[in-house]
Design a protein around this motif. Structure first.
Motif, short mmCIF file in Angstrom:
data_model
loop_
_atom_site.label_atom_id
_atom_site.label_comp_id
_atom_site.label_asym_id
_atom_site.label_seq_id
_atom_site.Cartn_x
_atom_site.Cartn_y
_atom_site.Cartn_z
N ASN A 1 -4.32 8.23 -4.30
CA ASN A 1 -2.90 7.40 -4.53
C ASN A 1 -2.77 5.89 -4.62
N GLY A 2 -4.17 5.11 -4.40
CA GLY A 2 -4.04 3.79 -4.46
C GLY A 2 -4.95 3.45 -3.19
N THR A 3 -4.94 1.97 -3.12
CA THR A 3 -5.86 1.42 -2.07
C THR A 3 -5.03 1.06 -0.81
N PHE A 4 -5.58 1.28 0.38
CA PHE A 4 -4.95 1.16 1.72
C PHE A 4 -5.94 0.00 2.56
N LEU A 5 -5.13 -0.61 3.50
CA LEU A 5 -5.93 -1.26 4.44
C LEU A 5 -6.52 -0.47 5.38
N THR A 6 -7.62 -0.64 5.94
CA THR A 6 -8.05 0.10 7.26
C THR A 6 -7.47 -0.53 8.37
N ASN A 7 -7.91 0.19 9.66
CA ASN A 7 -7.46 -0.11 10.83
C ASN A 7 -8.21 -1.69 10.85
N GLU A 8 -9.56 -1.68 10.69
CA GLU A 8 -10.28 -2.69 10.78
C GLU A 8 -9.90 -3.96 10.03
N GLY A 9 -9.35 -3.66 8.65
CA GLY A 9 -8.74 -4.60 7.82
C GLY A 9 -7.70 -5.10 8.32
N GLU A 10 -6.75 -4.37 9.08
CA GLU A 10 -5.43 -4.71 9.84
C GLU A 10 -5.81 -5.74 10.97
N ASP A 11 -6.88 -5.40 11.48
CA ASP A 11 -7.06 -6.24 12.76
C ASP A 11 -7.70 -7.79 12.34
N LEU A 12 -8.50 -7.65 11.09
CA LEU A 12 -9.10 -9.09 10.78
C LEU A 12 -7.82 -9.91 10.12
N LEU A 13 -6.94 -9.12 9.38
CA LEU A 13 -5.77 -10.16 8.98
C LEU A 13 -5.33 -10.85 10.04
N GLU A 14 -4.93 -10.29 10.91
CA GLU A 14 -4.30 -10.67 12.37
C GLU A 14 -5.00 -12.09 12.58
N GLN B 1 0.70 -1.16 0.00
CA GLN B 1 0.06 -0.10 0.11
C GLN B 1 0.87 1.35 0.02
N PRO B 2 0.37 2.40 -0.67
CA PRO B 2 -0.78 2.14 -1.50
C PRO B 2 -0.44 1.50 -2.77
N ILE B 3 -1.47 0.81 -3.17
CA ILE B 3 -1.36 0.00 -4.46
C ILE B 3 -2.36 0.08 -5.31
N GLY B 4 -2.20 0.34 -6.68
CA GLY B 4 -3.19 0.57 -7.67
C GLY B 4 -3.76 -0.94 -8.02
N ARG B 5 -4.85 -0.96 -8.67
CA ARG B 5 -5.62 -2.06 -9.05
C ARG B 5 -4.90 -2.92 -9.94
N ARG B 6 -4.40 -2.10 -10.86
CA ARG B 6 -3.62 -3.10 -12.04
C ARG B 6 -2.38 -3.88 -11.32
#
Length: 340
Positions: free
Chosen positions: A69-82, A33-38
């Motif tokens: 700028n691209g796609t980011f992980l939210t705090n909720e996404g970070e917690d869920l990944l863990e 992140q930040p990362i574009g869809r392509r």
């Protein structure tokens, strides 16, 4: 949990496929992140259309956010990944895989990280984090740590937590290879020592040299001092190389590389080249750790990523029984396909 997952796979296999796909997308976003869809589509090896749909769903669930700028992980996404990491381990059947590979290698222990570094570079970071979790509990029983160079060991050091072990000395296990200073053993030894709040010594010498030069240099008191510490290390953190790749890194001639192929060189550690039966088929005049000293090391931590390293690990007959291997799923599945 495993029984439930097996039932789920049988009755709704598409759910598992969707789960793994979305997990992979979240993981790639986290590391790039930040990362574009392509670029994200290239990373996860899916079409842009599928990635766009999945990203929209994950955004609607509050796990991703999209900016110019691209796609980011939210705090909720970070917690869920863990929280999802253990579930992913079960879904992929990695505990069963781990035990089978451990038995094949006859290793002290095996840690398997999901993914394959050959296709997903972020897996190297996962290896670094996993290795750190193995190493940290052992440090109270360690006075000297020796580290080799290379990208995988760099990931271990970069992702190691800051802590306080002021009595620990960190030394390079060998001299420098190549031009990338940030991956050399000296640099990594100093960096790890700072993470530990410990001490370090450096070995300002190339990894390989002419025999006569070697004999002169190792007589020097300052070199002997570091070599003595290296050979008395309680822990060795090392990467595992493919023989031909390492020969190229050492700038071997084409003629020498062909000779290595002819004698069946597959794996490489510490300047020693092994064939598939674990025989040493070639060795360089290296400054640093010697194979005969390894049997005295209390904790051997071997870290490797990418399915193409499987054969190299299998070739390490002399040290497998005393090593904790931190490897990725790609290596583990390839070892199983070869020896299972």
């Amino acid at each position: 949990m495993e029984d439930f997952l097996e039932l789920l796979k049988r009755i709704t296999p598409e759910i598992i496929e969707i789960f793994e796909r979305r997990y992979d997308i979240l993981k790639n976003v986290k590391y790039y992140q930040p990362i574009g869809r392509r670029m994200l589509a290239e990373r996860v090896k899916l079409s842009e259309r599928i990635v766009r749909n999945e990203v929209d769903i994950l955004r609607s669930l509050g796990l991703l956010t999209i900016t110019e700028n691209g796609t980011f992980l939210t705090n909720e996404g970070e917690d869920l990944l863990e929280k999802l990491s253990n579930i992913v381990y079960d879904i992929k059947g990695l505990e069963i895989l781990r035990q089978r590979v451990k038995d094949i290698l006859g290793a002290k222990d095996i840690i398997v990280v999901p993914g394959d570094a050959d296709t997903n570079p972020y897996v190297l970071r996962e290896l670094g984090i996993a290795a750190g979790k193995v190493i940290l509990p052992l440090l109270s029983d360690v006075k000297i740590i020796a580290v080799t160079g290379g990208q995988t060991v760099k990931e271990v050091v970069d992702n190691f937590p800051n802590c306080s072990f002021k009595d620990i000395l960190v030394v390079p296990a060998r001299g420098g290879i190549g031009q990338e200073v940030e991956k050399q053993a000296n640099t990594l030894a100093a960096s790890l020592a700072k993470k530990l709040s410990g001490r370090y010594k450096l070995l300002h010498l190339p990894d390989t040299m002419d025999e006569e030069v070697y004999k002169l240099i190792v007589r020097k008191e300052e070199v002997q001092d570091v070599l003595n510490d290296i050979n008395n290390a309680d822990m060795l953190i090392f990467g595992i190389g493919n023989a031909i790749e390492m020969a190229k890194r050492r700038k071997f001639s084409e003629e020498m590389i062909e000779k290595l192929k002819e004698v069946g060189a597959i794996g490489e550690i510490f300047g020693y080249y092994f064939d598939e039966d674990g025989n040493i088929v070639y060795s360089t005049t290296t400054v640093g750790i010697k194979l005969e000293k390894i049997k005295n090391i209390k904790y051997m931590i071997g870290v490797a990523g990418g399915a193409h390293k499987a054969e190299a690990i299998l070739s390490l007959n002399g040290i497998k029984h005393n090593t904790i291997f931190v490897i990725d799923e790609g290596i583990a599945r390839r070892i199983l396909s070869i020896k299972g």
